[in-house]
Each structure stands twice: as C-alpha cells, then as structure tokens.
Design an enzyme around this catalytic site. Structure first.
Site, PDB file in Angstrom:
ATOM      1  N   ASN A  32       0.830  -1.212   0.000  1.00 35.63           N
ATOM      2  CA  ASN A  32       0.000   0.000   0.000  1.00 35.63           C
ATOM      3  C   ASN A  32       0.861   1.257   0.000  1.00 35.63           C
ATOM      4  OD1 ASN A  32      -3.080  -0.423   0.179  1.00 35.63           O
ATOM      5  ND2 ASN A  32      -2.248  -2.033   1.493  1.00 35.63           N
ATOM      6  N   HIS A  92      -8.499  -0.797   5.614  1.00 32.94           N
ATOM      7  CA  HIS A  92      -8.909  -2.088   6.193  1.00 32.94           C
ATOM      8  C   HIS A  92      -9.334  -3.012   5.053  1.00 32.94           C
ATOM      9  CE1 HIS A  92     -10.307  -4.915   9.134  1.00 32.94           C
ATOM     10  NE2 HIS A  92     -11.395  -5.074   8.397  1.00 32.94           N
ATOM     11  N   ALA A 137      -8.936  -3.256  -5.006  1.00 37.99           N
ATOM     12  CA  ALA A 137      -9.522  -2.250  -4.111  1.00 37.99           C
ATOM     13  C   ALA A 137      -8.474  -1.400  -3.375  1.00 37.99           C
ATOM     14  CB  ALA A 137     -10.455  -2.926  -3.114  1.00 37.99           C
ATOM     15  N   GLU A 138      -7.650  -2.032  -2.545  1.00 39.46           N
ATOM     16  CA  GLU A 138      -6.772  -1.253  -1.658  1.00 39.46           C
ATOM     17  C   GLU A 138      -5.860  -0.281  -2.404  1.00 39.46           C
ATOM     18  OE1 GLU A 138      -4.812  -3.316   1.586  1.00 39.46           O
ATOM     19  OE2 GLU A 138      -6.133  -5.025   1.320  1.00 39.46           O
TER      20      GLU A 138
HETATM   21  C1  GAR Z   1      -3.239  -4.935   3.735  1.00 42.92           C
HETATM   22  O1  GAR Z   1      -4.119  -5.895   3.215  1.00 42.92           O
HETATM   23  C2  GAR Z   1      -3.975  -4.006   4.678  1.00 42.92           C
HETATM   24  O2  GAR Z   1      -5.266  -3.720   4.273  1.00 42.92           O
HETATM   25  C3  GAR Z   1      -3.968  -4.821   5.942  1.00 42.92           C
HETATM   26  O3  GAR Z   1      -2.708  -5.425   5.976  1.00 42.92           O
HETATM   27  C4  GAR Z   1      -2.209  -5.589   4.652  1.00 42.92           C
HETATM   28  C5  GAR Z   1      -0.845  -4.925   4.573  1.00 42.92           C
HETATM   29  O4  GAR Z   1      -0.266  -5.066   3.312  1.00 42.92           O
HETATM   30  N1  GAR Z   1      -4.218  -3.976   7.086  1.00 42.92           N
HETATM   31  C6  GAR Z   1      -4.887  -4.366   8.164  1.00 42.92           C
HETATM   32  O5  GAR Z   1      -5.320  -5.491   8.306  1.00 42.92           O
HETATM   33  C7  GAR Z   1      -5.044  -3.304   9.230  1.00 42.92           C
HETATM   34  N2  GAR Z   1      -6.004  -3.703  10.214  1.00 42.92           N
HETATM   35  P1  GAR Z   1       0.950  -4.140   2.823  1.00 42.92           P
HETATM   36  O6  GAR Z   1       1.974  -4.075   3.948  1.00 42.92           O
HETATM   37  O7  GAR Z   1       1.499  -4.887   1.630  1.00 42.92           O
HETATM   38  O8  GAR Z   1       0.414  -2.784   2.458  1.00 42.92           O
END
Ligand code: GAR
Length: 214
Positions: free
Chosen positions: A14, A110, A180-181
């Site tokens: 992210n 989230h 999405a994210e």
């Molecule tokens: C992502 O899926 C984010 O949405 C989730 O952790 C992952 C991190 O990925 N966050 C949560 O669960 C927060 N409660 P990333 O380090 O590759 O961005």
C-alpha cells in the site's frame, strides 16, 4: 503541500501504491515525509529508502513497557510534522493519545467492507480467512478516518471485490489489494490533499465526488 507520514508493519504494497501514485501525478499536492515501522524486518522500510524517504523503526522490543514504546512511536511520528498520518498495513493498535494528536488527520486501510469483518482480531490475512469461513460472496476494502475505536471511524471510500470458488486467504488478499486497496487508498489521499474531504456528524462528505468510478 500535504505532509504525509506513513505507518507500516510489513510488505508495504500500500505504501508502494501511494508512492507510485505521487510519482505518476494521480496524487497531487502531497509528499511522503517519513515512514515508520514497528517491525525492523518490514520490507516497507526498504521501499521507502529506495524512494529517498526517511525510514525509521521503533520496535516495542526495545522498550521496557508498552507505554514507553507508545510514547516513542508517537514522538517519532510528530517529528515529521505530518498533516496526515496514513496507516498502510499498520498492525500497531494506535493508542488513544495518538488518535487525539491527529483528530481526523489519521486514515487507515482495512481489507474488508466495514462494518463487516472488522474490529479486534480482524487484521491482515485473518480477515480473508474469516470471509472465506463465512462464505460471503462480496468483500472489499475500506479507507476510513481513525478514531478511538477499532475500525470505527468515519468511512471515506469503499470498494467491493467478489469472492471466487477455490479462493485461498492468500489469493483473496491479493485480489482485494489489486482491485480495491491500491486504488482507494491513493484516491482518498488525493481527495484529502486537495481539500475535498470533510467530516461532520461522524460522516464523510467529499466535494463534487461521484462514487464507483475507480
Ligand atoms: C493490507 O491488506 C492491509 O489492508 C492490511 O494489511 C495488509 C498490509 O499489506 N491492514 C490491516 O489489516 C489493518 N487492520 P501491505 O503491507 O502490503 O500494504
């Protein structure tokens, strides 16, 4: 120029999406001024360094108790004088003191459609395990402001993603990130950076915005 501090714990995809969106001009009027991790092994720290961004680890393991860790974690964040704090895969339970330091100036991604599959114990891969266990057909991601609760703050953007037969938690996690994210997080930051996001009565209003286009 909106000064952004990004708080991470792991891979940092992210964070990467945010950096790429700034580079490509999808996010304007914003810069990432620092990246903070509680985990010294977080690959997100490398991503920040590769981008020439200050990357710091404040690990609870180096403090006598939780309160001392939380004070140092907040102090490091404040050192960057951020206008916005972005929790991008941040697994630290943010202490109330820190929430109060950044009222409606801290956002979180989230990996589900809040208020489903959120709250205590719902983080990372666990969220997708629970989604598959329950057998829902639609999940997604939510960007929201952080308040004193867990995943309870005002919702900025959400995007739905379908669950497919044969999904594993890992496959579903990847689809939720890709579809999405990595889209709604940069979009939310761009809207905030350009002064279009307001919060009143616990709800978000975005000026001249049509939902569902990203
Ligand atoms: C992502 O899926 C984010 O949405 C989730 O952790 C992952 C991190 O990925 N966050 C949560 O669960 C927060 N409660 P990333 O380090 O590759 O961005």
């Amino acid at each position: 120029m909106l000064r952004i501090a990004v708080l991470v714990s792991g891979g940092g995809t992210n964070l990467q999406a945010i950096l790429d969106a700034i580079d490509s001009g999808k996010i304007t009027n914003a810069e990432v001024v620092g990246v903070l991790s509680n985990n010294p092994k977080a690959y997100a720290l490398e991503r920040a360094k590769k981008h020439g961004i200050e990357a710091v680890c404040v690990s609870p393991k180096n403090f006598a108790d939780r309160a001392a860790f939380e004070d140092a974690y907040l102090a490091q964040t404040q050192k960057w004088h951020p206008d916005l704090v972005v929790l991008a895969g941040c697994m630290v339970v943010i202490p109330e003191k820190m929430v109060k330091a950044f009222p409606n100036r801290m956002i979180n991604i989230h990996p589900a459609l809040i208020p489903s599959f959120c709250g205590r114990g719902y983080y990372g891969l666990h969220v997708h395990e629970k989604v598959l266990e329950r057998g829902v057909r639609v999940t997604g991601a939510t960007v929201h402001f952080v308040d004193a609760g867990t995943d309870t703050g005002p919702i900025i953007l959400q995007k739905a993603v379908y669950v497919q037969d044969g999904d594993t938690p890992e496959i579903l996690q990847r689809r939720v990130m890709e579809q999405a994210e990595w889209k709604i997080m940069p979009e939310a930051i761009n809207l905030i950076a350009n002064g279009r996001v307001n919060v009143s009565d616990g709800k978000v209003h975005i000026k001249d915005y049509v939902y569902g286009k990203i």
